[in-house]
Design a protein around this motif. Structure first.
Motif, PDB file in Angstrom:
ATOM      1  N   TRP A 115       0.834  -1.208   0.000  1.00 17.03           N
ATOM      2  CA  TRP A 115       0.000   0.000   0.000  1.00 17.03           C
ATOM      3  C   TRP A 115       0.872   1.261   0.000  1.00 17.03           C
ATOM      4  CZ3 TRP A 115      -4.492   1.632  -1.342  1.00 17.03           C
ATOM      5  CH2 TRP A 115      -4.941   2.879  -0.916  1.00 17.03           C
ATOM      6  N   TRP A 157       2.320   1.617  -3.395  1.00 16.90           N
ATOM      7  CA  TRP A 157       1.309   2.118  -4.326  1.00 16.90           C
ATOM      8  C   TRP A 157       1.167   3.634  -4.206  1.00 16.90           C
ATOM      9  CZ3 TRP A 157      -1.007   1.654  -8.636  1.00 16.90           C
ATOM     10  CH2 TRP A 157      -2.194   2.312  -8.910  1.00 16.90           C
ATOM     11  N   GLN A 158       1.180   4.134  -2.987  1.00 17.07           N
ATOM     12  CA  GLN A 158       1.093   5.585  -2.788  1.00 17.07           C
ATOM     13  C   GLN A 158       2.281   6.289  -3.434  1.00 17.07           C
ATOM     14  OE1 GLN A 158      -1.627   7.092  -1.396  1.00 17.07           O
ATOM     15  NE2 GLN A 158      -2.434   5.011  -1.412  1.00 17.07           N
ATOM     16  N   GLN A 159       3.457   5.700  -3.328  1.00 17.44           N
ATOM     17  CA  GLN A 159       4.648   6.285  -3.943  1.00 17.44           C
ATOM     18  C   GLN A 159       4.595   6.196  -5.471  1.00 17.44           C
ATOM     19  OE1 GLN A 159       7.117   8.047  -2.459  1.00 17.44           O
ATOM     20  NE2 GLN A 159       5.703   7.911  -0.751  1.00 17.44           N
ATOM     21  N   VAL A 160       4.014   5.121  -5.992  1.00 16.20           N
ATOM     22  CA  VAL A 160       3.837   5.009  -7.447  1.00 16.20           C
ATOM     23  C   VAL A 160       2.933   6.135  -7.935  1.00 16.20           C
ATOM     24  CG1 VAL A 160       2.763   3.626  -9.278  1.00 16.20           C
ATOM     25  CG2 VAL A 160       4.300   2.541  -7.641  1.00 16.20           C
ATOM     26  N   LEU A 161       1.847   6.389  -7.217  1.00 19.05           N
ATOM     27  CA  LEU A 161       0.935   7.463  -7.613  1.00 19.05           C
ATOM     28  C   LEU A 161       1.620   8.822  -7.596  1.00 19.05           C
ATOM     29  CD1 LEU A 161      -2.377   6.414  -5.814  1.00 19.05           C
ATOM     30  CD2 LEU A 161      -1.772   6.162  -8.235  1.00 19.05           C
ATOM     31  N   VAL A 162       2.432   9.069  -6.577  1.00 18.09           N
ATOM     32  CA  VAL A 162       3.166  10.330  -6.500  1.00 18.09           C
ATOM     33  C   VAL A 162       4.161  10.438  -7.657  1.00 18.09           C
ATOM     34  CG1 VAL A 162       4.888  11.592  -5.141  1.00 18.09           C
ATOM     35  CG2 VAL A 162       2.900  10.608  -4.010  1.00 18.09           C
ATOM     36  N   LEU A 194       3.989   9.242 -10.633  1.00 14.11           N
ATOM     37  CA  LEU A 194       3.438   9.337 -11.979  1.00 14.11           C
ATOM     38  C   LEU A 194       3.526  10.750 -12.547  1.00 14.11           C
ATOM     39  CD1 LEU A 194       0.280   7.048 -11.731  1.00 14.11           C
ATOM     40  CD2 LEU A 194       2.388   6.601 -12.986  1.00 14.11           C
ATOM     41  N   ASP A 195       3.537  11.733 -11.667  1.00 10.05           N
ATOM     42  CA  ASP A 195       3.535  13.125 -12.114  1.00 10.05           C
ATOM     43  C   ASP A 195       4.920  13.737 -12.216  1.00 10.05           C
ATOM     44  OD1 ASP A 195       0.766  13.123 -12.284  1.00 10.05           O
ATOM     45  OD2 ASP A 195       0.524  13.728 -10.194  1.00 10.05           O
ATOM     46  N   ALA A 223       7.797   6.881 -10.926  1.00 14.46           N
ATOM     47  CA  ALA A 223       6.975   5.772 -10.433  1.00 14.46           C
ATOM     48  C   ALA A 223       7.670   4.435 -10.650  1.00 14.46           C
ATOM     49  CB  ALA A 223       5.625   5.771 -11.141  1.00 14.46           C
TER      50      ALA A 223
END
Length: 165
Positions: A104, A107-112, A114-115, A126
């Motif tokens: 989890w 996943w939060q770090q992947v979302l961050v 992406l930008d 990501a």
């Protein structure tokens, strides 16, 4: 995919990561000390490949029973089959929980990531936490399967040799 073929594929992927890292660092060192300039992308590439290599290795080590184990504590229950079976289920459940929590966070770090892109190579950042997410997902699935099947803990890591002495 069978365990042996998965193991071979993981080892080949780790060897490839290590070979590319070694070549990139070697070329960079030669260029810096021999010619006064280096390849800036070498450090970023090595860091990315190292993260992937470690996570591939962690995933491959789980089904092989090569992760750290507290066999000294668990071995005390070996003579009590019911207690050992319950402890095995508890350990598998805790592995699923821990892998889920780490996954989890990854996943939060992947979302961050992406930008944003890396400074030198320009890949999405990501890609750095992604292998942790994938490794945690794979380990959680393997541990959940062991939990459902009721697989007993593997007391490898030299535990049997210690009992024989």
């Amino acid at each position: 995919m069978k365990s042996a073929s998965f193991q071979r594929a993981a080892e080949a992927a780790m060897a490839l990561c290590l070979a590319v890292m070694a070549a990139a660092v070697f070329v960079n060192v030669v260029l810096r000390y021999g010619f006064g300039s280096g390849i800036a992308a070498s450090e970023e590439l090595s860091r990315l490949l190292f993260v992937w290599m470690v996570c591939i290795g962690a995933t491959a080590a789980y089904p092989a029973g090569q992760h750290m184990a507290f066999t000294g504590l668990v071995r005390l229950l070996r003579g009590r089959p019911l207690a050992f079976a319950l402890l095995s289920r508890l350990v598998h459940a805790l592995v699923v929980l821990a892998a889920g929590m780490v996954g989890w966070g990854a996943w939060q770090q992947v979302l961050v990531g992406l930008d944003s892109v890396s400074v030198v190579l320009g890949y999405p950042t990501a890609l750095l936490p992604l292998p942790a997410l994938l490794a945690c997902g794979a380990i959680a699935l393997m541990a959940a399967a062991q939990l459902v099947r009721g697989t007993l803990l593997d007391l490898g890591h030299g535990a049997d040799e210690a009992d024989a002495v």
